[in-house]
Design a protein around this motif. Structure first.
Motif, PDB file in Angstrom:
ATOM      1  N   ILE A  63       0.824  -1.208   0.000  1.00 44.75           N
ATOM      2  CA  ILE A  63       0.000   0.000   0.000  1.00 44.75           C
ATOM      3  C   ILE A  63       0.860   1.260   0.000  1.00 44.75           C
ATOM      4  O   ILE A  63       0.480   2.279  -0.601  1.00 44.75           O
ATOM      5  N   TRP A  64       2.021   1.198   0.665  1.00 46.10           N
ATOM      6  CA  TRP A  64       2.900   2.361   0.808  1.00 46.10           C
ATOM      7  C   TRP A  64       4.316   1.972   0.364  1.00 46.10           C
ATOM      8  O   TRP A  64       5.205   1.795   1.188  1.00 46.10           O
ATOM      9  N   PRO A  65       4.528   1.829  -0.961  1.00 44.98           N
ATOM     10  CA  PRO A  65       5.849   1.399  -1.452  1.00 44.98           C
ATOM     11  C   PRO A  65       6.923   2.428  -1.123  1.00 44.98           C
ATOM     12  O   PRO A  65       6.664   3.631  -1.048  1.00 44.98           O
ATOM     13  N   GLY A  66       8.115   1.947  -0.891  1.00 49.75           N
ATOM     14  CA  GLY A  66       9.240   2.829  -0.637  1.00 49.75           C
ATOM     15  C   GLY A  66       9.538   3.069   0.818  1.00 49.75           C
ATOM     16  O   GLY A  66      10.615   3.583   1.155  1.00 49.75           O
ATOM     17  N   VAL A  67       8.604   2.724   1.703  1.00 51.34           N
ATOM     18  CA  VAL A  67       8.866   2.901   3.122  1.00 51.34           C
ATOM     19  C   VAL A  67       9.948   1.916   3.569  1.00 51.34           C
ATOM     20  O   VAL A  67       9.991   0.767   3.142  1.00 51.34           O
ATOM     21  N   VAL A  68      10.854   2.383   4.415  1.00 46.55           N
ATOM     22  CA  VAL A  68      11.891   1.526   4.995  1.00 46.55           C
ATOM     23  C   VAL A  68      11.340   0.961   6.294  1.00 46.55           C
ATOM     24  O   VAL A  68      10.965   1.708   7.197  1.00 46.55           O
ATOM     25  N   VAL A  69      11.281  -0.359   6.374  1.00 50.66           N
ATOM     26  CA  VAL A  69      10.698  -1.018   7.540  1.00 50.66           C
ATOM     27  C   VAL A  69      11.773  -1.812   8.277  1.00 50.66           C
ATOM     28  O   VAL A  69      12.365  -2.736   7.705  1.00 50.66           O
ATOM     29  N   HIS A  70      12.023  -1.436   9.524  1.00 47.46           N
ATOM     30  CA  HIS A  70      12.822  -2.255  10.419  1.00 47.46           C
ATOM     31  C   HIS A  70      11.864  -3.163  11.181  1.00 47.46           C
ATOM     32  O   HIS A  70      10.754  -2.744  11.532  1.00 47.46           O
ATOM     33  N   GLY A  71      12.287  -4.385  11.452  1.00 50.72           N
ATOM     34  CA  GLY A  71      11.443  -5.317  12.187  1.00 50.72           C
ATOM     35  C   GLY A  71      12.200  -5.948  13.330  1.00 50.72           C
ATOM     36  O   GLY A  71      13.362  -6.332  13.177  1.00 50.72           O
ATOM     37  N   CYS A  72      11.558  -6.031  14.494  1.00 49.94           N
ATOM     38  CA  CYS A  72      12.179  -6.704  15.635  1.00 49.94           C
ATOM     39  C   CYS A  72      11.177  -7.660  16.254  1.00 49.94           C
ATOM     40  O   CYS A  72       9.955  -7.490  16.138  1.00 49.94           O
ATOM     41  N   ASP A  73      11.704  -8.670  16.918  1.00 49.24           N
ATOM     42  CA  ASP A  73      10.858  -9.667  17.560  1.00 49.24           C
ATOM     43  C   ASP A  73      11.650 -10.331  18.677  1.00 49.24           C
ATOM     44  O   ASP A  73      12.893 -10.376  18.624  1.00 49.24           O
ATOM     45  N   LEU A  74      10.945 -10.836  19.665  1.00 43.06           N
ATOM     46  CA  LEU A  74      11.598 -11.631  20.697  1.00 43.06           C
ATOM     47  C   LEU A  74      12.047 -12.978  20.145  1.00 43.06           C
ATOM     48  O   LEU A  74      13.088 -13.513  20.510  1.00 43.06           O
ATOM     49  N   SER A  75      11.256 -13.524  19.211  1.00 42.83           N
ATOM     50  CA  SER A  75      11.512 -14.864  18.694  1.00 42.83           C
ATOM     51  C   SER A  75      12.548 -14.858  17.575  1.00 42.83           C
ATOM     52  O   SER A  75      12.342 -14.242  16.530  1.00 42.83           O
ATOM     53  N   VAL A  76      13.640 -15.557  17.793  1.00 40.68           N
ATOM     54  CA  VAL A  76      14.651 -15.720  16.748  1.00 40.68           C
ATOM     55  C   VAL A  76      14.097 -16.577  15.624  1.00 40.68           C
ATOM     56  O   VAL A  76      14.375 -16.343  14.445  1.00 40.68           O
ATOM     57  N   ALA A  77      13.277 -17.575  15.968  1.00 41.84           N
ATOM     58  CA  ALA A  77      12.672 -18.439  14.955  1.00 41.84           C
ATOM     59  C   ALA A  77      11.784 -17.636  14.009  1.00 41.84           C
ATOM     60  O   ALA A  77      11.763 -17.883  12.797  1.00 41.84           O
ATOM     61  N   ALA A  78      11.058 -16.657  14.550  1.00 45.15           N
ATOM     62  CA  ALA A  78      10.235 -15.801  13.695  1.00 45.15           C
ATOM     63  C   ALA A  78      11.100 -14.994  12.744  1.00 45.15           C
ATOM     64  O   ALA A  78      10.800 -14.874  11.547  1.00 45.15           O
TER      65      ALA A  78
END
Length: 219
Positions: A63-78
């Motif tokens: 929907i919003w191309p070009g946005v820079v997305v960082h992602g974090c999670d507790l799960s390493v498997a995820a």
């Protein structure tokens, strides 16, 4: 005495189990609903907290191309399955700081996250730190005041949202508003999300919606 499973081990087990199955999230509509609200905020750089396998990031980028997305999670498997994020890292919001510079992001999204952390105020303070002035936080949580949960309690049961052992906290609209405002955010909106009959979110969302959505602005 058997050793207690850590929170990370518990979530890794889920991501190596039922969450990895094809169709595990089929029919979950909140990703599209959240993505439309993200696009309206028009961020250039954002963080998806609890990003899982990156499915929200992928929908946002459609929907919003070009946005820079960082992602974090507790799960390493995820995170090993995460696609659609431009940077990914493991973080335990119970004890860790986010490895993001102060004031570096336009938006932080935390969908179905803060009810799982021991001190949600500490996590929200971290969101405030990494956002630039004028940046936004978007938070969703289960709504303990949803009519079905109320009915479960009236029948003498424990509402499923509070019976979930992974949930350390329960929120209604007033509690969520107070928590986020208490960490220095101006509240832009508090509303609800629905899996079905989305139009009901514009009505009595405080009891008709099973999920709350809050948007706050960093002054």
């Amino acid at each position: 005495m058997p050793q207690t499973m850590s929170q990370r081990e518990q979530y890794d087990l889920e991501w190596n189990g039922w969450k990895a199955a094809a169709g595990a999230f089929e029919g979950v509509r909140r990703y599209g609903q959240i993505s439309r609200r993200v696009a309206a905020l028009a961020p250039e750089r954002m963080l998806d907290v609890g990003c899982g396998d990156g499915r929200l990031a992928r929908e946002i980028k459609q929907i919003w191309p070009g946005v820079v997305v960082h992602g974090c999670d507790l799960s390493v498997a995820a995170l090993t399955r995460a696609e659609g994020v431009d940077r990914r890292y493991a973080v335990d919001l119970n004890v860790d700081r986010l490895p993001e510079p102060d004031g570096s992001l336009d938006l932080v999204v935390a969908s179905e996250v803060i009810e799982h952390v021991i001190e949600p105020g500490r996590a929200i303070a971290e969101f405030h730190r990494v956002l630039r002035p004028g940046g936004h936080v978007l938070i969703t949580v289960p709504n303990v005041a949803f009519w079905r949960f109320r009915l479960e309690a009236l029948r003498g049961g424990v509402p499923s949202v509070t019976a979930d052992a992974r949930h350390f906290h329960s929120f209604n609209a007033a509690l969520l508003n107070a928590l986020v405002a208490g960490e220095g955010f101006e509240i832009v909106t508090v509303t609800g999300l629905r899996q079905r009959y989305e139009s009901l979110a514009a009505m009595g969302f405080t009891w008709l919606c099973d999920t709350l959505l809050l948007i706050g602005r960093r002054s």
